[in-house]
Design a protein around this motif. Structure first.
Motif, PDB file in Angstrom:
ATOM      1  N   VAL A 132       0.337  -1.270  -0.501  1.00  0.00           N
ATOM      2  CA  VAL A 132       0.087   0.067   0.125  1.00  0.00           C
ATOM      3  C   VAL A 132       0.488   1.249   0.090  1.00  0.00           C
ATOM      4  CG1 VAL A 132      -0.227  -0.264   2.387  1.00  0.00           C
ATOM      5  CG2 VAL A 132      -1.798   0.974   0.579  1.00  0.00           C
ATOM      6  N   SER A 133       0.151   2.675  -0.886  1.00  0.00           N
ATOM      7  CA  SER A 133       1.070   3.889  -0.426  1.00  0.00           C
ATOM      8  C   SER A 133      -0.019   4.878  -0.262  1.00  0.00           C
ATOM      9  CB  SER A 133       2.207   3.747  -1.788  1.00  0.00           C
ATOM     10  OG  SER A 133       3.074   3.002  -1.860  1.00  0.00           O
ATOM     11  N   CYS A 134       0.237   5.883  -0.313  1.00  0.00           N
ATOM     12  CA  CYS A 134      -0.691   6.566  -0.183  1.00  0.00           C
ATOM     13  C   CYS A 134      -0.089   8.808   0.206  1.00  0.00           C
ATOM     14  CB  CYS A 134      -0.615   7.161   1.597  1.00  0.00           C
ATOM     15  SG  CYS A 134      -1.497   5.947   2.631  1.00  0.00           S
ATOM     16  N   LEU A 135      -1.141   9.031  -0.904  1.00  0.00           N
ATOM     17  CA  LEU A 135      -0.194  10.750  -1.234  1.00  0.00           C
ATOM     18  C   LEU A 135      -1.484  11.245  -0.844  1.00  0.00           C
ATOM     19  CD1 LEU A 135      -0.750   9.839  -5.333  1.00  0.00           C
ATOM     20  CD2 LEU A 135       1.186   9.993  -4.074  1.00  0.00           C
ATOM     21  N   TYR A 136      -0.660  12.509  -0.129  1.00  0.00           N
ATOM     22  CA  TYR A 136      -1.377  13.274   0.426  1.00  0.00           C
ATOM     23  C   TYR A 136      -1.653  14.429  -0.321  1.00  0.00           C
ATOM     24  CZ  TYR A 136      -1.363  10.367   5.037  1.00  0.00           C
ATOM     25  OH  TYR A 136      -1.048   9.627   5.308  1.00  0.00           O
ATOM     26  N   VAL A 153       1.256  17.149  -1.021  1.00  0.00           N
ATOM     27  CA  VAL A 153       1.941  17.763  -0.448  1.00  0.00           C
ATOM     28  C   VAL A 153       3.360  15.948  -0.110  1.00  0.00           C
ATOM     29  CG1 VAL A 153       1.827  17.652   2.496  1.00  0.00           C
ATOM     30  CG2 VAL A 153      -0.152  18.577   0.247  1.00  0.00           C
ATOM     31  N   ARG A 154       2.593  15.237   0.349  1.00  0.00           N
ATOM     32  CA  ARG A 154       3.694  14.132   0.735  1.00  0.00           C
ATOM     33  C   ARG A 154       2.859  12.699   0.661  1.00  0.00           C
ATOM     34  NH1 ARG A 154       1.853  15.927   4.835  1.00  0.00           N
ATOM     35  NH2 ARG A 154       0.579  14.088   6.111  1.00  0.00           N
ATOM     36  N   ARG A 155       3.980  11.799   0.316  1.00  0.00           N
ATOM     37  CA  ARG A 155       4.059  10.883   0.284  1.00  0.00           C
ATOM     38  C   ARG A 155       3.973   9.898   1.492  1.00  0.00           C
ATOM     39  NH1 ARG A 155       6.041   8.605  -5.639  1.00  0.00           N
ATOM     40  NH2 ARG A 155       5.956   6.730  -5.190  1.00  0.00           N
ATOM     41  N   GLU A 156       3.092   8.882   1.490  1.00  0.00           N
ATOM     42  CA  GLU A 156       4.053   7.645   2.516  1.00  0.00           C
ATOM     43  C   GLU A 156       4.095   6.099   1.462  1.00  0.00           C
ATOM     44  OE1 GLU A 156       1.303   7.541   5.073  1.00  0.00           O
ATOM     45  OE2 GLU A 156       2.062  10.016   6.569  1.00  0.00           O
TER      46      GLU A 156
END
Lengths: 246, 246
Positions: free
Chosen positions: B172-176, B243-246
């Motif tokens: 899983v990856s996230c984008l803000y 804004v950032r990614r995780e």
């Protein structure tokens, strides 16, 4: 079968994949209890049209009021409007009243996009309930309330809905007992069988720091039957069984 | 349809009437995610045989593993064993192995009651899984696991079950993002449509203290498709959107 009370469908990939804790289900449970509307079930399903259609159709067969949480934004994973329409056998239409609201909020900096207009989609026959401090109204169709998944918005919209419904608070009493469940089961059996309109619950406690081993709850729409059931249970229990009552 | 993953049925009058917060559903969600077993649904129903039969039968149609929580004690409101048996079209039998366990724990001070023996009732074909630090084994029948409602017992029994199952953790990856959902919906639409094996979630944030407006999650059984989908989404978004990614 007469449809009574409420049922809830939480549309929540993010809940079922442990990305967020569901706050809306517990909040709805608490508020419905406070206003005295009985709740049949809370079902959390994936953001999947078939799963939502199935859950909403079932909720509707038993409950007069159906609350959904989530899946009503403009992105591809927002499929609640379509699913509710399918569950009711209705078309999805674009509500002029909602289009007007969306257009009135557009600015040069933030123009309306084609996808933004999806917020105006609704099952045919849907009605918008205006809200005091929020531009976005509550979307409702035939006592199904399509609430947003974002908890602070869910709470505001829920209050708008509850202000229009009426319930009847429940009479409840509790007994805390120093006996185990196996020792009291026969007494509870008898009273539960004789008084089907009183709900009797039995909850064992395994934390040895607590001063009781079982909590018994007795509830009904009226105080009278609750007191009658309590008297019957107390008469059936051996002396000294009760730690306290509430 | 192939049955995959898990589904849960929480048997909980006390939950639906706001007497207790359900801790077992959220705990199960978290642990299944950690071991990589996908979860279809969590349904909370009343302590009502018909409601439980219906929920268990539906859970079983879609899920390989079904977990129930609650309703397995000796009192009148403990109807889970009977409901699971009905959902499977099986009889309720009294398990000799469990009777032996119950009898071996009896003392002069606390003899076995007729109601206490109900703990040995099970759907025909049920198997007991022994537990390390607990006299009460896990009751299971055909990949349905009948766990107790008391949270500390639920957790212990769940670990006994999970030690026997195997899952596969999810990538899983996230984008803000600093854009709103309406502004990114077209890009997400395209990628979601082209890559049906990647799950893309979009979650708006309305708390203005946060530094982003939408969180996008991308997940799949493999890392490769997640990275591909992320690249496609990033290419489609305007410059400066992240804004950032995780």
């Amino acid at each position: 079968m007469e449809r009574t009370g409420a049922a809830a469908v939480i549309i929540g990939n993010e809940v079922l994949t442990a990305k967020v804790h569901d706050l809306n289900g517990p909040h709805l449970i608490k508020r419905l209890r406070e206003v005295g509307i009985p709740l049949h079930s809370v079902e959390t399903v994936l953001d999947d049209v078939d799963a939502i259609v199935d859950a909403v159709a079932r909720a509707r067969r038993k409950a007069r009021y159906v609350f959904t949480s989530g899946g009503i934004g403009p992105t591809h994973d927002d499929v609640t409007v379509r699913a509710v329409a399918l569950a009711m056998g209705r078309n999805v239409v674009r509500l002029q009243e909602m289009l007007d609201l969306i257009m009135s909020r557009a600015t040069e900096e933030r123009p309306v996009t084609a996808e933004g207009l999806r917020l105006a989609d609704a099952p045919e026959g849907a009605v918008l309930l205006p809200q005091a401090d929020m531009w976005f109204p509550v979307l409702t169709v035939d006592d199904i309330f399509l609430l947003p998944g974002v908890p602070q918005l869910f709470r505001m919209q829920l209050e708008t809905v509850l202000a229009r419904l009426s319930g009847s608070p429940v009479a409840v009493s509790c007994l805390y007992l120093r006996l185990g469940e196996s020792d009291i089961a026969a007494v509870l059996d008898r009273v539960a069988l004789d008084m089907p309109h009183v709900a009797i619950g039995s909850y064992p406690e395994f934390d040895t720091d607590k001063d009781y081993r079982v909590k018994v709850t007795v509830e009904s729409a009226q105080r009278g039957p609750v007191d009658d059931a309590l008297t019957r249970i107390l008469t059936g229990l051996p002396e000294g069984a009760v730690v306290r009552r509430e």
